[in-house]
Design a protein around this motif. Structure first.
Motif, PDB file in Angstrom:
ATOM      1  N   SER A 169       0.792  16.241  -0.504  1.00 33.87           N
ATOM      2  CA  SER A 169       1.008  17.521   0.159  1.00 33.87           C
ATOM      3  C   SER A 169       2.442  17.983  -0.038  1.00 33.87           C
ATOM      4  O   SER A 169       3.344  17.189  -0.295  1.00 33.87           O
ATOM      5  CB  SER A 169       0.737  17.407   1.664  1.00 33.87           C
ATOM      6  N   LEU A 170       2.629  19.281   0.101  1.00 38.63           N
ATOM      7  CA  LEU A 170       3.945  19.903   0.066  1.00 38.63           C
ATOM      8  C   LEU A 170       4.142  20.556   1.426  1.00 38.63           C
ATOM      9  O   LEU A 170       3.307  21.360   1.848  1.00 38.63           O
ATOM     10  CB  LEU A 170       3.998  20.942  -1.059  1.00 38.63           C
ATOM     11  N   HIS A 171       5.204  20.188   2.121  1.00 39.33           N
ATOM     12  CA  HIS A 171       5.490  20.757   3.434  1.00 39.33           C
ATOM     13  C   HIS A 171       6.646  21.735   3.295  1.00 39.33           C
ATOM     14  O   HIS A 171       7.764  21.337   2.955  1.00 39.33           O
ATOM     15  CB  HIS A 171       5.844  19.657   4.439  1.00 39.33           C
ATOM     16  N   LEU A 172       6.373  23.002   3.533  1.00 37.06           N
ATOM     17  CA  LEU A 172       7.393  24.044   3.463  1.00 37.06           C
ATOM     18  C   LEU A 172       7.864  24.332   4.878  1.00 37.06           C
ATOM     19  O   LEU A 172       7.067  24.680   5.743  1.00 37.06           O
ATOM     20  CB  LEU A 172       6.818  25.291   2.797  1.00 37.06           C
ATOM     21  N   GLY A 193       0.793  -1.228   0.000  1.00 37.69           N
ATOM     22  CA  GLY A 193       0.000   0.000   0.000  1.00 37.69           C
ATOM     23  C   GLY A 193       0.823   1.274   0.000  1.00 37.69           C
ATOM     24  O   GLY A 193       0.338   2.337   0.366  1.00 37.69           O
ATOM     25  N   LEU A 194       2.065   1.194  -0.403  1.00 38.20           N
ATOM     26  CA  LEU A 194       2.954   2.352  -0.402  1.00 38.20           C
ATOM     27  C   LEU A 194       2.467   3.417  -1.367  1.00 38.20           C
ATOM     28  O   LEU A 194       2.073   3.114  -2.495  1.00 38.20           O
ATOM     29  CB  LEU A 194       4.375   1.920  -0.782  1.00 38.20           C
ATOM     30  N   LYS A 195       2.443   4.677  -0.930  1.00 37.56           N
ATOM     31  CA  LYS A 195       2.111   5.801  -1.804  1.00 37.56           C
ATOM     32  C   LYS A 195       2.854   7.027  -1.298  1.00 37.56           C
ATOM     33  O   LYS A 195       3.225   7.097  -0.126  1.00 37.56           O
ATOM     34  CB  LYS A 195       0.603   6.056  -1.851  1.00 37.56           C
ATOM     35  N   LEU A 196       3.079   7.961  -2.195  1.00 40.60           N
ATOM     36  CA  LEU A 196       3.754   9.198  -1.823  1.00 40.60           C
ATOM     37  C   LEU A 196       2.793  10.053  -1.006  1.00 40.60           C
ATOM     38  O   LEU A 196       1.653  10.290  -1.414  1.00 40.60           O
ATOM     39  CB  LEU A 196       4.197   9.952  -3.081  1.00 40.60           C
ATOM     40  N   ASN A 197       3.239  10.525   0.154  1.00 39.14           N
ATOM     41  CA  ASN A 197       2.402  11.329   1.040  1.00 39.14           C
ATOM     42  C   ASN A 197       2.696  12.808   0.909  1.00 39.14           C
ATOM     43  O   ASN A 197       1.791  13.617   0.743  1.00 39.14           O
ATOM     44  CB  ASN A 197       2.606  10.887   2.493  1.00 39.14           C
TER      45      ASN A 197
END
Length: 142
Positions: free
Chosen positions: A54-57, A5-9
């Motif tokens: 999501s993008l975490h800045l 179930g791996l996916k980019l978070n």
């Protein structure tokens, strides 16, 4: 055994000015600001592109030894011309309105480089965010 179930978070980017960088991603690429936990001593802004990405800045640690250029320019040593962007130094997105998107980059004065693949179908535009991170947007968004 591979992870099930791996996916980019999310993708994280460090910046000396997360507010400026967040505005770029919101205005140019259409990210949406989402609720962000309070991390205390440093600024963090979370943005969402889709329900799953999501993008975490994250505010750059002032003790960091990473070089940075003047406001709005790539860090020292970064590639300044999108034509010379190293192959492995970018995040890529696809859009369904490629021509309009490229026109919007030009209207904003964002330096970019367009390329059409030998198949004649795939078109790509390369450019940088305000911190010098490489970005690619391609015509494969349909």
């Amino acid at each position: 055994m591979a992870a099930a179930g791996l996916k980019l978070n999310h993708i994280a980017r460090e910046s000396p000015n997360v507010k400026r960088l967040a505005a770029f991603y919101e205005e140019v690429l259409g990210f949406e600001r989402i609720e962000t936990p309070n991390f205390g001593d440093f600024d963090v802004i979370w943005l969402r592109l889709s329900p799953d990405l999501s993008l975490h800045l994250i505010e750059r640690d002032p003790q960091s030894r990473l070089p940075e250029g003047p406001h709005g320019s790539p860090p020292a040593g970064a590639v300044a011309d999108p034509r010379s962007l190293p192959r492995g130094h970018h995040i890529s997105f696809g859009v369904s309105n490629y021509d309009e998107f490229v026109q919007s980059l030009k209207e904003r004065g964002i330096k970019n480089f367009e390329k059409t693949q030998p198949d004649g179908k795939t078109r790509q535009v390369f450019f940088f965010d305000p911190d010098g991170n490489g970005l690619e947007v391609g015509s494969w968004g349909n």
